[in-house]
Design an enzyme around this catalytic site. Structure first.
Site, PDB file in Angstrom:
ATOM      1  CG  HIS A  42       7.051   2.983 -10.150  1.00  0.00           C
ATOM      2  ND1 HIS A  42       7.674   2.206  -9.207  1.00  0.00           N
ATOM      3  CD2 HIS A  42       5.749   2.571 -10.171  1.00  0.00           C
ATOM      4  CE1 HIS A  42       6.804   1.362  -8.666  1.00  0.00           C
ATOM      5  NE2 HIS A  42       5.626   1.568  -9.241  1.00  0.00           N
ATOM      6  CG  ASP A  71      10.605   3.404  -8.614  1.00  0.00           C
ATOM      7  OD1 ASP A  71       9.722   4.124  -8.106  1.00  0.00           O
ATOM      8  OD2 ASP A  71      10.412   2.223  -8.975  1.00  0.00           O
ATOM      9  CB  SER A  91       4.036  -1.094  -8.762  1.00  0.00           C
ATOM     10  OG  SER A  91       3.818  -0.155  -7.749  1.00  0.00           O
TER      11      SER A  91
END
Length: 629
Positions: free
Chosen positions: A341, A314, A160
């Site tokens: 995710h 995602d 991320s």
């Protein structure tokens, strides 16, 4: 934003990421007199000073028995959400121990830092994913290479936000960084996460912004500030938590001094809400600095190989993977699979969600280990191979391609037709029968709290229940049963004839591609959305390589105009990419909505808008699907 593939900490998925680089300072002092083969400590927590004097908190994990001169490859992660929490006991109790151990057992040094302006690091975060923050990465690469245990090569990784910084750091062209493995990262945060189609993911941005302020103590925000902050701290396990200090008796005091500098950190919510257009800038903060795209030239010139993992469901990360593939010539290997995710859960809309098994996680982790072995441990030269491995929903099959669109792709156009149907043939005029359908904003008909957008910022499992009931409140068009298995792989596109009736000037449209099974179950596959003020289509020649699979569109303030009422407009929306098999007997459905209240801001804000969608002969509406085979 979940933890990296090797660590799932209790902070929940949102408080994790992992990867990047940053720091430069003179190398640590050489060991004093003593045996030449003296073992180095397994874990050290220290400050590394940047060229501008800002001190960055760094944890250095070395394999047991490491000695000066062993020359280890290094894995580097830079954390936005604290490199570790304060904890009692020794290294075995450190939240990073398991993750570090996996790298150490493979023969790597593992270095994890708090980004400047976060955790126990000093400094103020002037901009999320900002230039100064990314520049720190080159300094850290230099510092690592100068250590007595380093082989001079560094691989950056992270999930991320950490994946974003890992990828952005490649634009620095630091010669010590020889590989990058960004996981679930955002190639272009504007379109791929915060404002897809120009629309703000309002419900989660506010929570995420508050979470960052708690972590940073920005503006004096703590868990005790309000009922909202208490709830967030309970949800993410932050009550009573603090970032881990560096070693030594002064560690806690230094941490307090560092955190005091975070009070003026940039506020992500300000960027998200004020940055309605891609060309927004406010001092050092802009959408441009957050995106890989402006650094494409430097990244390609550096030639660093890239390994990427992303989930079809995602947020917009699969769009980003394909942007990377079409926009960067670097050696690269990308995997787009049935994951949420951070790859903690299976996310295939035709199957129940479940945690990935240990074997599945090890397989994903082993790919990164093997990739870094080639380019960081052994220093191999990139071979120029560029591959995308992708999973197909409703089939469970993996395929590999070296081109996109994939070989054998042909366009299949389905027209919106009379009787809420989709037809292979253009609609024929029917005297006396209207060729438009009404669409009214339904303020409660959304995609649910566990959709692709909400789970990107929570790390929860993705779940799309049967949409048959929701579709009854929206405007759907359904095909006859397909006669043979039909595989759709790539980016679809929806073109609609839209007339604003009321409240349309600042309106929005959302479209959903769905599978209707013989038993009537409706399965979500993918979607697209667009702020109607951003409907302008640019010249195809102006579309950069990284966007060439999408409709040419700038999202610039100068190209934004209110949507007219009473005058039909042609509106084109891009679908998020997918790969799905429509089995013989299934039907293809396109559903049109004027809002998705579960994940996006309402346009207009009062939730009152009406349109008509045309399906006539002169101005047809249709969906284009990339059918393979």
């Amino acid at each position: 934003m979940p933890p990296s593939r090797f660590a799932r900490r209790p902070l929940t998925a949102l408080l994790a990421a992992v990867a990047a680089l940053t720091c430069a300072i003179a190398p640590a002092a050489a060991a004093g007199p003593g045996p030449a083969a003296a073992e180095l400590p397994r874990l050290r927590s220290l400050y590394v000073t940047m060229p501008d004097g800002v001190r960055i908190a760094v944890d250095v994990w070395l394999p047991t028995g490491a000695t000066p001169g062993r020359r280890l490859p290094t894995v580097l992660e830079t954390e936005r959400y604290w490199r570790a929490r304060e904890h009692p006991g020794g290294p075995e109790n450190d939240p990073r121990a398991g993750q570090a151990g996996r790298w150490n057992d493979r023969g790597y040094a593992y270095v994890v830092t708090d980004l400047r302006g976060t955790g126990a690091s000093f400094g103020t975060l002037e901009a999320e994913l900002g230039t100064t923050l990314i520049n720190d990465s080159g300094s850290l690469g230099d510092w690592i290479a100068a250590q007595p245990w380093s082989n001079g090569r560094v691989g950056t990784t992270g999930v991320s936000y950490g994946g974003d910084t890992a990828m952005l750091a490649l634009g620095l062209r630091n010669h010590h960084i020889t590989a990058a493995a960004p996981n679930s990262y955002d190639f272009d945060p504007y379109e791929d996460l915060i404002r897809p189609g120009g629309l703000l993911i309002e419900p989660r941005v506010a929570v995420y912004g508050a979470l960052l302020r708690i972590l940073d103590q920005a503006g004096g925000t703590t868990c005790a500030t309000s009922e909202e902050t208490r709830r967030i701290c309970d949800e993410y396990g932050l009550t009573g938590a603090a970032p881990k200090p560096v070693d030594g008796p002064d560690g806690p005091a230094l941490r307090a001094a560092a955190r005091a500098e975070h009070a003026g950190n940039a506020n992500l919510v300000d960027l998200a809400r004020n940055g309605a257009h891609r060309d927004y800038a406010n001092g050092p903060q802009s959408w441009e600095v957050t995106s890989v795209a402006p650094r494409s030239g430097a990244i390609q010139a550096g030639g660093v190989p890239v390994l990427t993992d992303a989930g079809w469901l995602d947020a917009g990360t699969p769009n980003g993977v394909l942007s990377q593939f079409t926009g960067l010539s670097n050696t690269q290997e990308s995997w787009i699979g049935p994951w949420n995710h951070g790859q903690a859960y299976l996310a295939d809309p035709f199957l129940p969600s479940r945690p990935l098994t240990g074997a599945e996680r090890r397989e994903i982790g082993e790919r990164t280990l093997a990739f870094f072995d080639r380019y960081v441990k052994h220093g191999e030269r990139p071979d120029g191979e560029r591959l995308v491995h992708y999973y197909t929903f409703n089939e469970g099959t993996w395929r590999t391609t070296d081109r996109w669109p994939v070989a054998g792709t042909r366009n299949r156009r389905l027209y919106l037709a009379d009787g809420n149907t989709l037809s292979r043939q253009p609609p024929a005029p029917v005297p006396g029968r209207p060729d438009t359908d009404p669409l009214t904003l339904a303020p409660t008909a959304g995609t649910g709290p566990l959709d692709r957008w909400n789970t990107n910022l929570s790390g929860d499992p993705v779940s799309y229940p049967d949409r048959a009931a929701v579709d009854r409140d929206l405007l759907s068009y359904t095909s006859p049963p397909v006669q043979q298995d039909t595989r759709v792989t790539g980016l679809g596109r929806v073109t609609l004839d839209v007339t604003g009736v009321s409240g349309a000037s600042d309106g929005a449209l959302h479209v959903y591609l769905e599978d209707v099974a013989p038993d009537g179950r409706v399965t979500y596959l993918t979607e697209g959305q667009l702020a109607l003020a951003d409907r302008a289509v640019a010249s195809r020649w102006s579309n950069p390589d990284w966007r060439r699979l999408r409709t040419p569109r700038t999202f610039a303030a100068s190209d934004s105009t209110p949507f007219p009422q009473g005058t039909p407009q042609r509106v084109t929306l891009d679908l998020q990419p997918t790969s799905v098999l429509f089995k013989a007997g299934d039907r293809i459905r396109l559903t049109v909505a004027a809002a998705n209240p579960d994940s996006f801001e309402l346009r207009p804000a009062d939730g009152k808008a009406a349109y008509t969608i045309g399906h006539g002969t002169v101005r047809p509406s249709y969906v284009d699907l990339p059918v393979v085979g």
